[in-house]
Design an enzyme around this catalytic site. Structure first.
Site, mmCIF file in Angstrom:
data_model
loop_
_atom_site.group_PDB
_atom_site.id
_atom_site.type_symbol
_atom_site.label_atom_id
_atom_site.label_comp_id
_atom_site.label_asym_id
_atom_site.label_seq_id
_atom_site.Cartn_x
_atom_site.Cartn_y
_atom_site.Cartn_z
ATOM 1 N N LYS A 138 30.517 77.222 57.763
ATOM 2 C CA LYS A 138 30.871 76.555 55.981
ATOM 3 C C LYS A 138 31.922 78.209 55.646
ATOM 4 C CE LYS A 138 28.763 74.062 53.581
ATOM 5 N NZ LYS A 138 28.834 72.953 53.011
ATOM 6 N N VAL A 164 12.237 74.532 45.399
ATOM 7 C CA VAL A 164 12.191 74.830 44.063
ATOM 8 C C VAL A 164 11.454 72.950 44.617
ATOM 9 C CG1 VAL A 164 13.183 74.029 41.912
ATOM 10 C CG2 VAL A 164 13.778 75.154 43.526
ATOM 11 N N GLN A 168 11.160 88.411 48.702
ATOM 12 C CA GLN A 168 12.448 87.707 48.803
ATOM 13 C C GLN A 168 12.969 87.101 47.134
ATOM 14 O OE1 GLN A 168 9.865 86.018 50.254
ATOM 15 N NE2 GLN A 168 10.651 83.600 51.468
ATOM 16 N N THR A 169 13.767 86.992 47.158
ATOM 17 C CA THR A 169 14.948 86.979 45.936
ATOM 18 C C THR A 169 15.495 85.880 46.153
ATOM 19 O OG1 THR A 169 16.839 88.486 45.480
ATOM 20 C CG2 THR A 169 14.323 88.794 44.418
ATOM 21 N N TYR A 183 24.869 76.442 59.622
ATOM 22 C CA TYR A 183 25.587 76.430 58.258
ATOM 23 C C TYR A 183 25.954 77.357 57.714
ATOM 24 C CZ TYR A 183 24.430 75.055 53.445
ATOM 25 O OH TYR A 183 24.935 74.720 52.181
ATOM 26 N N ASN A 195 9.617 71.801 46.991
ATOM 27 C CA ASN A 195 8.164 72.307 47.651
ATOM 28 C C ASN A 195 7.649 72.101 47.077
ATOM 29 O OD1 ASN A 195 9.109 71.663 50.426
ATOM 30 N ND2 ASN A 195 8.459 73.432 51.179
ATOM 31 N N PHE A 196 7.498 73.668 45.910
ATOM 32 C CA PHE A 196 6.673 74.024 45.393
ATOM 33 C C PHE A 196 6.597 73.207 43.530
ATOM 34 C CE2 PHE A 196 7.726 78.706 45.521
ATOM 35 C CZ PHE A 196 7.583 78.357 46.766
HETATM 36 P P1 NAD Z 1 22.289 67.232 49.705
HETATM 37 O O1 NAD Z 1 21.319 66.898 51.532
HETATM 38 O O2 NAD Z 1 21.415 66.524 49.164
HETATM 39 O O3 NAD Z 1 23.891 66.544 50.416
HETATM 40 C C1 NAD Z 1 24.430 66.203 51.401
HETATM 41 C C2 NAD Z 1 24.937 64.497 51.502
HETATM 42 O O4 NAD Z 1 26.228 65.459 52.548
HETATM 43 C C3 NAD Z 1 23.449 63.681 51.754
HETATM 44 O O5 NAD Z 1 24.287 63.000 51.434
HETATM 45 C C4 NAD Z 1 24.168 63.425 53.286
HETATM 46 O O6 NAD Z 1 23.886 62.416 53.748
HETATM 47 C C5 NAD Z 1 25.323 63.494 53.288
HETATM 48 N N1 NAD Z 1 26.198 64.356 54.989
HETATM 49 C C6 NAD Z 1 25.726 65.084 55.867
HETATM 50 N N2 NAD Z 1 26.246 65.226 56.861
HETATM 51 C C7 NAD Z 1 27.458 63.907 56.286
HETATM 52 C C8 NAD Z 1 28.423 63.620 57.252
HETATM 53 N N3 NAD Z 1 28.465 63.947 58.891
HETATM 54 N N4 NAD Z 1 29.389 62.707 56.600
HETATM 55 C C9 NAD Z 1 29.138 62.288 55.988
HETATM 56 N N5 NAD Z 1 27.998 62.590 54.804
HETATM 57 C C10 NAD Z 1 27.335 62.984 55.157
HETATM 58 O O7 NAD Z 1 22.919 68.454 49.639
HETATM 59 P P2 NAD Z 1 23.269 69.128 48.273
HETATM 60 O O8 NAD Z 1 22.405 70.108 47.714
HETATM 61 O O9 NAD Z 1 23.993 67.680 47.513
HETATM 62 O O10 NAD Z 1 24.860 69.934 48.886
HETATM 63 C C11 NAD Z 1 26.038 69.086 48.525
HETATM 64 C C12 NAD Z 1 26.835 70.182 49.197
HETATM 65 O O11 NAD Z 1 26.816 71.641 48.870
HETATM 66 C C13 NAD Z 1 26.613 70.314 50.986
HETATM 67 O O12 NAD Z 1 27.953 70.749 51.359
HETATM 68 C C14 NAD Z 1 26.024 71.840 50.284
HETATM 69 O O13 NAD Z 1 26.055 73.314 51.890
HETATM 70 C C15 NAD Z 1 26.311 72.341 49.107
HETATM 71 N N6 NAD Z 1 25.518 73.480 48.661
HETATM 72 C C16 NAD Z 1 24.593 73.054 47.827
HETATM 73 C C17 NAD Z 1 23.765 74.251 47.410
HETATM 74 C C18 NAD Z 1 22.416 73.930 46.400
HETATM 75 O O14 NAD Z 1 21.532 74.991 46.778
HETATM 76 N N7 NAD Z 1 22.023 72.238 46.470
HETATM 77 C C19 NAD Z 1 24.007 75.120 47.804
HETATM 78 C C20 NAD Z 1 25.172 76.147 48.362
HETATM 79 C C21 NAD Z 1 25.837 74.779 49.187
HETATM 80 N N1 UDP Z 2 10.720 79.489 50.880
HETATM 81 C C1 UDP Z 2 9.216 79.480 50.581
HETATM 82 N N2 UDP Z 2 8.294 78.312 50.502
HETATM 83 C C2 UDP Z 2 8.878 76.869 51.027
HETATM 84 C C3 UDP Z 2 9.923 77.065 51.588
HETATM 85 C C4 UDP Z 2 11.187 77.894 50.865
HETATM 86 O O1 UDP Z 2 9.008 80.579 49.905
HETATM 87 O O2 UDP Z 2 8.238 75.776 50.752
HETATM 88 C C5 UDP Z 2 11.612 80.751 50.477
HETATM 89 C C6 UDP Z 2 12.101 80.726 51.672
HETATM 90 O O3 UDP Z 2 11.650 81.034 52.998
HETATM 91 C C7 UDP Z 2 13.012 81.135 51.129
HETATM 92 C C8 UDP Z 2 13.850 80.518 49.366
HETATM 93 O O4 UDP Z 2 12.205 79.965 49.467
HETATM 94 O O5 UDP Z 2 13.323 81.975 51.374
HETATM 95 C C9 UDP Z 2 14.645 79.615 49.465
HETATM 96 O O6 UDP Z 2 14.585 78.830 50.475
HETATM 97 P P1 UDP Z 2 15.076 77.098 50.116
HETATM 98 O O7 UDP Z 2 15.170 76.697 51.806
HETATM 99 O O8 UDP Z 2 15.505 76.828 49.031
HETATM 100 O O9 UDP Z 2 16.525 77.677 50.831
HETATM 101 P P2 UDP Z 2 17.802 78.666 51.400
HETATM 102 O O10 UDP Z 2 17.101 79.867 52.507
HETATM 103 O O11 UDP Z 2 18.635 77.857 51.653
HETATM 104 O O12 UDP Z 2 18.681 80.042 49.579
#
Ligand code: NAD
Ligand code: UDP
Length: 317
Positions: free
Chosen positions: A151, A190, A211-212, A147, A192-193
């Site tokens: 990215k 979020v 962790q934050t 990932y 999950n909790f």
């Molecule tokens: P999500 O998993 O809900 O959405 C991702 C979408 O992409 C899904 O609908 C999935 O079916 C589609 N997808 C996956 N692989 C695909 C492929 N090969 N072809 C076509 N569609 C495909 O996640 P999200 O939280 O909505 O994230 C959306 C974007 O924002 C992602 O690129 C993610 O990396 C980025 N992002 C999200 C967060 C967050 O906290 N939500 C944080 C950082 C970056």
């Molecule tokens: N996390 C946790 N309990 C859970 C799921 C996640 O303590 O049930 C922690 C995880 O280890 C991380 C933080 O919450 O430190 C955020 O996790 P998430 O998967 O939401 O996002 P990311 O790690 O990609 O920021």
């Protein structure tokens, strides 16, 4: 009357993508939503399916796509660690081939293209909080690399298409975002909790919970995303979009228990490998260039999200 933009949203049936489609439709655009439904769902866009200005195409972005559009928002990619680690090779291909295919499309049709990048490009950061100039501390061979490096490579392709072919690019680095339409089983903290608290199950804190993360409510995020797409010519980013409020996972668990009035107790589970210890965005660039900053506090955002999950799970209060 403002001309209708033809806008492509990849990953449009996902959590963020479906909120973006709502916003773009409300603003009178002609929206094409492309998604392979790996982690997204038609349920997220069901209310848009009858709209003549909304079109859903089931398509995988690792394959080329030929459509005529003015703007492309590239969001397709699984975002929760369990989902993106489920098939890591596919995740990297989605990020990298997906970016190349969408950049090729943008180049051919002269569209402006926005990349949904991530705070994960900073890895487990040694600089805190993280400004856009920080180059990150990413493990290239760990479980999160598919990932993180996918990215990062996508950002590289964006800049090379911009320098070589003058493609009009916009890159935003999204920090942890939450809200309604998160998949209740995708494993993010979020959802999950909240689900655990509403079911009175144990709340699973990983590691010691110190962790934050910094959590941004989805409406704020979408506002930042649209502003980035509409930002001045020549402003490419990358720009951080996130909420600088920083919380430990233990304090998040306690807050969720308080807001749901749950009888759940907190239990501790092993910390996943390469789990970043701290994360908080510097958002000065977004303030300056986009006149953007988040407006929804964690407690308000959590309350709205809890309401959504109560409805989804059929919990009557
Ligand atoms: P999500 O998993 O809900 O959405 C991702 C979408 O992409 C899904 O609908 C999935 O079916 C589609 N997808 C996956 N692989 C695909 C492929 N090969 N072809 C076509 N569609 C495909 O996640 P999200 O939280 O909505 O994230 C959306 C974007 O924002 C992602 O690129 C993610 O990396 C980025 N992002 C999200 C967060 C967050 O906290 N939500 C944080 C950082 C970056
Ligand atoms: N996390 C946790 N309990 C859970 C799921 C996640 O303590 O049930 C922690 C995880 O280890 C991380 C933080 O919450 O430190 C955020 O996790 P998430 O998967 O939401 O996002 P990311 O790690 O990609 O920021």
């Amino acid at each position: 009357m403002k001309a209708r933009n033809r806008v492509l949203v990849t990953g449009g049936a996902g959590f963020l993508g479906s909120h973006l489609c709502d916003r773009l439709i409300q603003e009178g655009n002609d929206v094409i939503c492309v998604d392979n439904l790996f982690t997204g769902s038609k349920d997220n866009i069901r209310h848009l399916l009858g709209n003549p200005y909304f079109e859903f195409i089931r398509h995988d972005v690792t394959e080329p796509l030929y459509v005529e559009v003015d703007q492309i928002y590239n969001l397709a990619c699984p975002a929760s660690p369990p989902h993106y680690q489920h098939d890591p090779i596919k995740t990297a291909k989605t990020s990298i081939y997906g970016a190349v295919n969408m950049l090729g499309l943008a180049k051919r049709v002269g569209a402006r293209i926005l990349q949904a990048s991530t705070s994960e490009v900073y890895g487990d950061p040694e600089v805190h909080p993280q400004p856009e100039s920080y180059r990150g501390c990413v493990n290239p061979i760990g479980l999160r690399s598919c990932y993180d490096e996918g990215k990062r490579m996508a950002e590289t392709f964006f800049f090379d298409y911009h320098r070589r072919h003058q493609v009009d690019i916009k890159i935003m680095r999204i920090f942890n975002t939450y809200g309604p339409r998160m998949d209740p089983s995708d494993g993010r903290v979020v959802s999950n909790f909240i689900v655990q608290a509403l079911k009175n199950e144990d709340i699973t804190v990983y590691g010691d919970g110190m962790q934050t993360r910094s959590f941004c409510y989805v409406d704020d995020l979408i506002e930042g995303m649209v502003r980035m797409m509409e930002s001045r010519d020549g402003f490419t980013g990358p720009v951080n979009i996130g909420n600088p409020g920083e919380f430990t996972m233990l304090s998040l668990a306690e807050k969720v228990i308080e807001l749901t009035q749950s009888g759940s107790k907190i239990i501790f589970k092993p910390l996943p490998s390469d789990d970043p210890m701290q994360r908080r965005p510097v958002i000065e660039l977004a303030k300056k260039e986009l006149d953007w900053e988040p407006t929804i506090e964690l407690e308000e955002g959590l309350t709205r999200t809890i309401r959504y999950f109560e409805e989804l799970l059929g919990i009557i209060k």
